[in-house]
Design an enzyme around this catalytic site. Structure first.
Site, PDB file in Angstrom:
ATOM      1  N   GLU A   1      29.200   5.964  39.323  1.00 17.43           N
ATOM      2  CA  GLU A   1      29.088   4.640  39.960  1.00 17.43           C
ATOM      3  C   GLU A   1      27.628   4.206  40.029  1.00 17.43           C
ATOM      4  O   GLU A   1      27.291   3.056  39.712  1.00 17.43           O
ATOM      5  CB  GLU A   1      29.682   4.681  41.378  1.00 17.43           C
ATOM      6  CG  GLU A   1      31.194   4.813  41.399  1.00 17.43           C
ATOM      7  CD  GLU A   1      31.757   4.936  42.794  1.00 17.43           C
ATOM      8  OE1 GLU A   1      32.866   4.437  43.026  1.00 17.43           O
ATOM      9  OE2 GLU A   1      31.123   5.554  43.665  1.00 17.43           O
TER      10      GLU A   1
ATOM     11  N   ASP B   1      31.567   3.000  51.343  1.00 17.52           N
ATOM     12  CA  ASP B   1      32.054   3.632  52.572  1.00 17.52           C
ATOM     13  C   ASP B   1      31.312   3.112  53.800  1.00 17.52           C
ATOM     14  O   ASP B   1      31.881   3.033  54.878  1.00 17.52           O
ATOM     15  CB  ASP B   1      31.912   5.157  52.449  1.00 17.52           C
ATOM     16  CG  ASP B   1      32.705   5.665  51.263  1.00 17.52           C
ATOM     17  OD1 ASP B   1      33.936   5.494  51.270  1.00 17.52           O
ATOM     18  OD2 ASP B   1      32.095   6.168  50.299  1.00 17.52           O
TER      19      ASP B   1
ATOM     20  N   GLY C   1      38.038   3.423  43.750  1.00 22.26           N
ATOM     21  CA  GLY C   1      38.510   3.406  45.138  1.00 22.26           C
ATOM     22  C   GLY C   1      39.668   2.446  45.328  1.00 22.26           C
ATOM     23  O   GLY C   1      40.109   1.777  44.389  1.00 22.26           O
ATOM     24  N   SER C   2      40.142   2.363  46.576  1.00 19.58           N
ATOM     25  CA  SER C   2      41.334   1.561  46.840  1.00 19.58           C
ATOM     26  C   SER C   2      41.024   0.065  46.843  1.00 19.58           C
ATOM     27  O   SER C   2      41.908  -0.753  46.565  1.00 19.58           O
ATOM     28  CB  SER C   2      41.965   1.978  48.173  1.00 19.58           C
ATOM     29  OG  SER C   2      41.001   1.962  49.199  1.00 19.58           O
TER      30      SER C   2
ATOM     31  N   GLY D   1      30.836   7.315  47.506  1.00 23.12           N
ATOM     32  CA  GLY D   1      31.217   8.664  47.085  1.00 23.12           C
ATOM     33  C   GLY D   1      32.381   9.244  47.852  1.00 23.12           C
ATOM     34  O   GLY D   1      32.712  10.420  47.692  1.00 23.12           O
TER      35      GLY D   1
ATOM     36  N   LYS E   1      33.633  -1.481  57.168  1.00 22.57           N
ATOM     37  CA  LYS E   1      32.588  -0.707  56.471  1.00 22.57           C
ATOM     38  C   LYS E   1      31.166  -1.122  56.885  1.00 22.57           C
ATOM     39  O   LYS E   1      30.200  -0.483  56.512  1.00 22.57           O
ATOM     40  CB  LYS E   1      32.717  -0.892  54.952  1.00 22.57           C
ATOM     41  CG  LYS E   1      34.095  -0.576  54.369  1.00 22.57           C
ATOM     42  CD  LYS E   1      34.377   0.886  54.396  1.00 22.57           C
ATOM     43  CE  LYS E   1      35.678   1.293  53.737  1.00 22.57           C
ATOM     44  NZ  LYS E   1      35.760   1.109  52.330  1.00 22.57           N
TER      45      LYS E   1
ATOM     46  N   ASP F   1      32.036  -2.923  42.971  1.00 20.24           N
ATOM     47  CA  ASP F   1      32.346  -1.589  43.491  1.00 20.24           C
ATOM     48  C   ASP F   1      32.555  -1.644  45.000  1.00 20.24           C
ATOM     49  O   ASP F   1      32.040  -2.550  45.672  1.00 20.24           O
ATOM     50  CB  ASP F   1      31.175  -0.641  43.149  1.00 20.24           C
ATOM     51  CG  ASP F   1      31.620   0.803  42.962  1.00 20.24           C
ATOM     52  OD1 ASP F   1      32.732   1.147  43.414  1.00 20.24           O
ATOM     53  OD2 ASP F   1      30.855   1.578  42.359  1.00 20.24           O
TER      54      ASP F   1
HETATM   55  C1  5RP Z   1      34.287   6.223  45.426  1.00 18.91           C
HETATM   56  C2  5RP Z   1      33.579   5.220  46.248  1.00 18.91           C
HETATM   57  C3  5RP Z   1      34.411   4.123  46.831  1.00 18.91           C
HETATM   58  O1  5RP Z   1      33.929   2.923  46.360  1.00 18.91           O
HETATM   59  C4  5RP Z   1      34.316   4.188  48.340  1.00 18.91           C
HETATM   60  O2  5RP Z   1      34.731   5.475  48.755  1.00 18.91           O
HETATM   61  C5  5RP Z   1      35.190   3.112  48.996  1.00 18.91           C
HETATM   62  O3  5RP Z   1      36.526   3.397  48.749  1.00 18.91           O
HETATM   63  P1  5RP Z   1      37.718   2.488  49.277  1.00 18.91           P
HETATM   64  O4  5RP Z   1      37.619   1.173  48.595  1.00 18.91           O
HETATM   65  O5  5RP Z   1      38.959   3.271  48.895  1.00 18.91           O
HETATM   66  O6  5RP Z   1      37.588   2.366  50.776  1.00 18.91           O
HETATM   67  O7  5RP Z   1      32.395   5.253  46.467  1.00 18.91           O
HETATM   68  O8  5RP Z   1      33.438   7.274  45.074  1.00 18.91           O
END
Ligand code: 5RP
Length: 224
Positions: A102, A83, A26-27, A94, A120, A80
């Protein structure tokens, strides 16, 4: 202020020499991986990474992080994104369709830390639909069962590719909306009991710590 960058960079402080690190997707974890590569180089650390997706694999290998696999090593620390995070550290993950790998890596780690910005954090999971990875020939019957459970399933469509998103494992992703998830642990088990479901994005009670970046600074939440 880029809160994802702040928390991603800060999380490298949890990395110790000799660690095997689960590299999330993810970002937000993008910033963690970027900074981790820098730390390994500057401090000449012997650290290995295990990527949770092609995204983290390419980023880590391009940045020069030595990589390994779950076959060869256990994971000391997984870092990690998420969302959604509730007050009991239940997660929805996800958004990037990488939740299967993950979950395998995050749950196997001695310590699993989640890095997020404060957008979040929620009281109750469920505004974000739950990503469910589904074996393609099972799509119709899995969707039927998800509807019987009270969910509204929606096959995730790709951008800049016609048709559905195909996961790193060659499967479909169905995003399922439930109205307010009161028992995430139960829902996680129920979703995985549907034949054809590979894994779902509810991570109930897996996280050990949650680092939350806010405009006022970093909050470090520890499991009690
Ligand atoms: C990818 C994930 C990511 O960790 C989740 O979507 C958060 O992403 P981001 O850091 O871009 O907001 O679960 O499958």
């Amino acid at each position: 202020m880029n809160l994802k960058k702040i928390v991603g960079y800060e999380a490298v402080e949890w990395v110790k020499d000799g660690y095997v690190i689960g590299l999330g997707t993810g970002s937000t974890t993008h910033y963690f991986i970027e900074k981790l590569a820098e730390k390994i180089k500057n401090e000449e650390l012997e650290v290995l990474g295990i990527p949770t997706s092609y995204q983290s694999f390419f980023l880590a290998s391009d940045s020069g992080i030595p990589l390994t696999t779950l076959e060869e090593h256990d994971v000391d620390l997984a870092v990690d994104g998420a969302d959604e995070v509730d007050p009991l550290f239940n997660l929805i993950k996800g958004g990037g369709a990488a939740h299967t790998m993950e979950k395998i890596i995050d749950q196997s780690a001695d310590k699993f830390i989640v890095i997020v910005d404060d957008s979040k954090m929620v009281d109750v999971l469920g505004k974000f639909p739950i990503p469910v990875e589904v074996i393609p020939p099972a799509l119709r019957i899995v969707k039927e069962q998800l509807m019987n459970m009270g969910g509204q399933p929606d096959l995730r469509m790709a951008e800049r590719k016609d048709g559905p998103v195909i996961s790193d494992n060659g499967n479909f992703i169905v995003d399922v909306k439930f109205d307010g998830i009161s028992e995430p642990g139960k829902l996680e088990v129920m979703l995985n009991s549907i034949p054809g479901v590979v894994e779902n994005g509810v991570f109930a009670g897996l996280a050990d710590e949650v680092l939350v970046a806010t405009t006022h600074g970093l909050n470090i939440l520890k499991r009690v």
